[in-house]
Every structure is written in structure tokens, then in C-alpha cells.
Enzyme design. Sequence first.
Site, PDB file in Angstrom:
ATOM      1  N   ASP A 226       0.872  -1.421  -0.099  1.00 12.66           N
ATOM      2  CA  ASP A 226      -0.134  -0.042  -0.040  1.00 12.66           C
ATOM      3  C   ASP A 226       0.955   1.229  -0.202  1.00 12.66           C
ATOM      4  O   ASP A 226       1.857   1.258  -0.613  1.00 12.66           O
ATOM      5  CB  ASP A 226      -0.868  -0.142   1.259  1.00 12.66           C
ATOM      6  CG  ASP A 226      -2.134   0.695   1.001  1.00 12.66           C
ATOM      7  OD1 ASP A 226      -2.242   1.992   1.124  1.00 12.66           O
ATOM      8  OD2 ASP A 226      -3.168   0.136   0.943  1.00 12.66           O
TER       9      ASP A 226
ATOM     10  N   ASN B 221     -13.782   1.395  -6.373  1.00 12.75           N
ATOM     11  CA  ASN B 221     -14.923   2.291  -5.692  1.00 12.75           C
ATOM     12  C   ASN B 221     -15.695   2.960  -6.570  1.00 12.75           C
ATOM     13  O   ASN B 221     -16.314   4.095  -6.485  1.00 12.75           O
ATOM     14  CB  ASN B 221     -14.399   3.315  -4.989  1.00 12.75           C
ATOM     15  CG  ASN B 221     -13.542   2.607  -3.616  1.00 12.75           C
ATOM     16  OD1 ASN B 221     -13.775   1.583  -3.304  1.00 12.75           O
ATOM     17  ND2 ASN B 221     -12.643   3.236  -3.199  1.00 12.75           N
TER      18      ASN B 221
ATOM     19  N   SER C 120     -11.257  -0.381  -0.018  1.00 15.72           N
ATOM     20  CA  SER C 120      -9.601  -0.397   0.588  1.00 15.72           C
ATOM     21  C   SER C 120      -9.940  -0.850   2.042  1.00 15.72           C
ATOM     22  O   SER C 120      -9.050  -1.464   2.711  1.00 15.72           O
ATOM     23  CB  SER C 120      -9.021   0.791   0.510  1.00 15.72           C
ATOM     24  OG  SER C 120      -8.503   0.958  -0.720  1.00 15.72           O
TER      25      SER C 120
ATOM     26  N   HIS D  33      -3.359   6.155   4.052  1.00 15.54           N
ATOM     27  CA  HIS D  33      -3.976   4.961   3.429  1.00 15.54           C
ATOM     28  C   HIS D  33      -3.569   3.793   4.029  1.00 15.54           C
ATOM     29  O   HIS D  33      -4.310   2.713   4.875  1.00 15.54           O
ATOM     30  CB  HIS D  33      -4.206   5.020   1.977  1.00 15.54           C
ATOM     31  CG  HIS D  33      -4.957   3.970   1.496  1.00 15.54           C
ATOM     32  ND1 HIS D  33      -4.732   2.710   0.962  1.00 15.54           N
ATOM     33  CD2 HIS D  33      -6.266   4.340   0.995  1.00 15.54           C
ATOM     34  CE1 HIS D  33      -5.926   2.307   0.450  1.00 15.54           C
ATOM     35  NE2 HIS D  33      -6.856   3.110   0.551  1.00 15.54           N
TER      36      HIS D  33
END
Lengths: 82, 610
Positions: free
Chosen positions: B184, B336, B406, B235
Site C-alpha cells: 500500500d 470504488n 480499501s 491509507h
Amino acid sequence: MPTQRIVFEFLENPEKEPGKWAKIKRIILDSGGSHISEPKGSPPYILTAVLPSEALAREVIKLLRTTSGVGQADLDVTREAF
Amino acid sequence: MPLGSDFDNRVPGELLVKLSRSGEMSITESIPSGPIRRVFGELPTSFGSVDLDKAIEELEVMSISKVHSSMPNLLMSETGESISEELPGIVLRRPGQTRMATIAEEMNSTYRIRFKTDKDMDEAVKKLSSVELVTEVSPNYFRFAFVIPNDPMFSIEWGLAKINCPDAWNRTIGSASVVVAVVDTGVDLDHPDLQANLVAGYDAVDLVGVTPRPGWRFEGDFLTRDNDPQDEVGHGTHVAGTIAALTDNATGVAGVTWNCKLMPVKVLARMVRNLDGAVTGTGTGVDIAAGIRYAADHGAHIINMSLGGPNDTFVERDAISYAVGKGCIVIAAMGNDDISSPSYPAAYPDVVAVGAINQSEQRVSKANTGGAWGSNTGPHIDVVAPGISIRSTNWDNTYSNKSGTSMATPHVSGVAALIKSCNSNLTGTQIAQILRDTARALKDNPADPVPNNQYGYGLIDAKAAVSRACIIKLKFRDDTSPKTKFMDDTPKLKSRDDIPKLKFVDDGQKMKFRDDIPRLRSEGDRKTSAPFVLATPHHFAPWITSHPAISQEIVRNYEEGLASLESIIAFLEELNQQGGLTETGVQQLESLRQEYQVLFSEYQRITLEG
């Protein structure tokens, strides 16, 4: 974003096949390419290079796919955090 | 072989009896207090009271013991002074202490009766209840731990409850030997709610010569690969917290796993919008492939990728195949955009693709988020998990709510880590199958199939997944090492001919069996040839018998354990007949017989109810 960056496999050891490696670099440089990563470790190497435009990148990919010592070749792609 | 919610959790062959004062006075036997494990031979089998003994005469009582050790006599005199011999001179004046004295007296008069497990418990309760000397009769019941962490934000982490984490935590809170790679934006390496769960990671970001999206700029560490996967976006830190934030530490949030380790692998750089300073994590397929390769080569069991984009790439596809070939499970977010076109890496066949649901167990869509975002759909979706208003760790030592597929994905990775913690032999492919098999089916319309393009196989269920994955083995206690350890395997005795391989030592204190069978394994793969003392796994019974889906393997473990015990008991009986056992040895032989009965009755219960 990085659509002018290409990624390709070099299947040989550059110390044993310096001519093949030199030819690949020449193809990229002659198209205005830069930032060619150096093979490290052991083959197959996953390498990248940056071309001035996506169109040139696609041309270089076509050339590389027919070049001895090169495995797969493609445009690098963007990934985003979801 | 399910043992459902109607499972009778009474302890077989045990009754608890409280006597009145006259009942207590009627006892002529000297009855000591428990614990009674391994000392059956020393306990009486009757009360020495005509009425009481008559009520239990058909039970074939094996022992009677007091539940509590002797308590001080706290009865007060009429003047309010203690008449306790144990507490001379202490004056008890507060009214509550009168009640205290009564309770103490009642506790002193409470007994545990152990009897043959094939006897009718209900009938025994009925008989004892009819005796005037008895004030209360009850079976003994198994009780189970309820694991609720003390992290202050746990109560708002609705996702953990939705996927049944607390129930799963009764079985496992995760093993520190299981590693989850967070591929990530990196992880905040000094976040107090994460730091202790981090292992070494890697920064695979190499954006040399790459131009950012028009109107955006790269910032921070985006040029060269190194060993510093510090998050500069937040994130990856959020994702990591959902998987394995430090839990039950009275700080911040709880994770799906408490003990599993996090490997931060940075593949996305910080990209900032010039107009308003908005921040996102961006990278390329090449760096992601390098990150996957690093994780697979450095001990990761689970690879979480809360990222993606269009276009299949050979580098990612090859890296994922490599990781799966090494036994990893790769889990990725669906995306998304509320669209059905595939996003990679989620769309690769070897990847567990995760969609997001809201608190109402509906797929998050633009229709129910005011057009903000929606969980992508498609035939490649495997499961769904909570993905809206998820509380977790954020960079710079903070916490935040975030939404997206996520945020759903790390719930699945956490459950995968719990599964792996239960059974380290499972491959990534097997773990993926357990996740799908144990998911709770969801569908928008009753006629929709399962799996479907919106929810895949449904909402992951940590409790069901862990129950499916766990292998329960009978454990034998090694009392001879400085720290008591539980052997992972019972001695495998296929026949009585194997007995001579165990050298028997009876030194009058403890029975010892020297292990001449090579490589008895204990937890942590400790190899030992040390002598060990057999103690049967009676205390594991509640845990085993509450198992909602007893597997064949568990039954086999029972059978192996019983066979081993049977052989050892037969061997000891033979020795005893030859006068080869000391008094202690005889007592422990009797203890083994009793434990065998308990185990056998549990085995019968499991197999019969199955």
C-alpha cells in the site's frame, strides 16, 4: 500518468550477453527513452524505461517484443489506492 | 458434525449439591475440598449420611468433594461480635456482613459429586431434590470466555462485530508467527497502536522519470527503492490498523487480529493535487509487482492490496502467481467506481476480490452514498466486508474514519490471518476456499444466485471461518520441564506393541514415560526427548465440545488419544498386577482411568450427536 513508462523482461545475463543488452538499450535510447533500469540479481530481470510519449512507448514495445533476449514487454500502468 | 446452539453444556457426570445446616450435620464422612483432578483415590464416594447416600446410591459415585476450601466462620453473635475461631477478636458490625456470614456458611456446605457419565443426571437431580437435607441441586455447566478488548474505540468499530470477530476471538486472537503484508502507501512506522506489531518492510516505489497526472505532483519519498516504508498518505496505516492494530491495550482501536504481524510494503507514493492539496496514493504495476515479490520472499502469509486500476499487466500477474505458488493468499479490493468492469489485481483469478457493504449489509452503491462512491461488481468478486465509516489508525499517530473497498479488504485479510493462526498448514488457496465457504450469503433479490456479482459468496464470517480451520489436538502436559508445556501431539501408539518404546519410570512421586519415540512435537515445534508426565486434556473439554462444526480430524484426534491412553492404562494395569507400581503410581493410574472415561464420554457425545 506513467503510460510512457514501459516494462519488459530481459531473459539473459548481461555479462554473458553484452551485445543483446546493448542492442536493447540502443532501441530505447534511439527513441528518446531514458531512465533505463539496470539488470540486477539473476534473470529474468523486470526492467523499466521511460519514453517521451505513449505513442513512442508503444513503438518501442513492438520492437522489443521481436528482439532476442526480451520476454514480455508492455506499458506500465497506474494503480491507485481505493 | 454440528453441535448447535441447543448443545447440552452440562458437565457429564457431575452434580453440585448444597446442604442445609442439618444436612451438613448429618455427614459423618470427612470430605475434603477440590480440586479433584488426579486425586480420585483419596476422595470419599459417600456422605456417610443415610438419606443422602440413599439418594445417590444408583449413581456409582466416583468422588465427593467440597467445592470450596474451608471458609472462616463469619457468624456473628447477637451482640454483633464475631464468633469466628479463624478471626478472633474481629468485630463485624456492618449489616452486610451478616449476609456475608450466611453465604460463607452455604459455600462451606456445597459439594461436587462425580459419578459415572452413563447415569441419568435428570433422575439424580430429582432424587436429590426430594431429600430434605438438600437445599439446592444443579448440574455443573461449562462456561466460556467472552473476549471483548478494552480499546476505547472498539465500540464504534461496527465492522468487527459485523463479521463476528468477538466470537472468533474465543478461539484465537491470532498468532505472532503469521505475517500480513500491507502492500500500500506504507505504514506509519511509529504509530503507538501499530508499532509493536510491525516487522521489517520495504519501499518498492520507484517513479524515476514518471510524470504525475496533470494538475498533480509527487511529494516525499517516490524516487528510489529502499527499506523505509514510511507512510506519507495515511491509507496504508488505516488498512494496517484494521488488520492488526494493537488490541486490548486500552488505546485506540482493535484489529481483526491482535497478535499477527504486519509487514509494511510501500508501493504507492504520495501524490498531491495542486488546486486544493488533496492527497492520494499512486503507483504503478511494476512497483506493485516488486512489492508482492518482496512480501512473498520475506515470509508474508497474507498479502493485502487495497488498490488497483484497469489493465491487466504481466508483471503483476506473474508476481501474484509466484506468491500464491509459495503458499500466500492474495486479497485485493474491487474498486470504488460502482462499475462492473474489472480492476486489477482484484480481477486476477488467483486473487480473493473484496467488495464493500454498509451496516445494513447492502452493497455500498452510489445510490446509497449520495453518488459519492460504490463498490464495484462483477463475476470475479469473492466476498464482501464492511467498508463504510471504518474507524482505524491514521498516519501521524492519529485515528480516522475512512470508507471504501480499501477498508473492506483488510477485514478479509485479518480473518485470513486468524485462519492461518489456527492452522498453519493451510495454503493460501485453502484459506481462500474457507473464506468463501463460510461466508454468509447475501443477495439483492431472493432469486439471485450465490455467488452473485454484487456480493460473491457473501459476507465473511470470522467465527465460522476460524471454526472451520481450527484443528484441535488432544494435548498432553509435560510436567517435567521447568515451565509446564503442552505437547502438541499425543504419543502415537498404534498398538500395545508400541508400549515398550516408552520407558516407564515410577519414582514414587510422578509417573514418567521417557520418550524414546523420536520427535514428539510441542507447540512451536519444540523437539524434545525429555520425559513427560501424562495428564489428560480434561480441561480442553468445554472448548472442544462447544465446537460448532466438529471435523473428522477432531474425531480422529479423539480416537488417537483414546487409543494411546487405552494402551498406556493396559500397560500400567499389567505392571500393577505384578506389583510394579508405588502407591502414587496406583493413584495416578486410577486418575488416568477416570480421565479416560471423561474423554470417552465426550467422544461418544460428539460422534453420536454428529
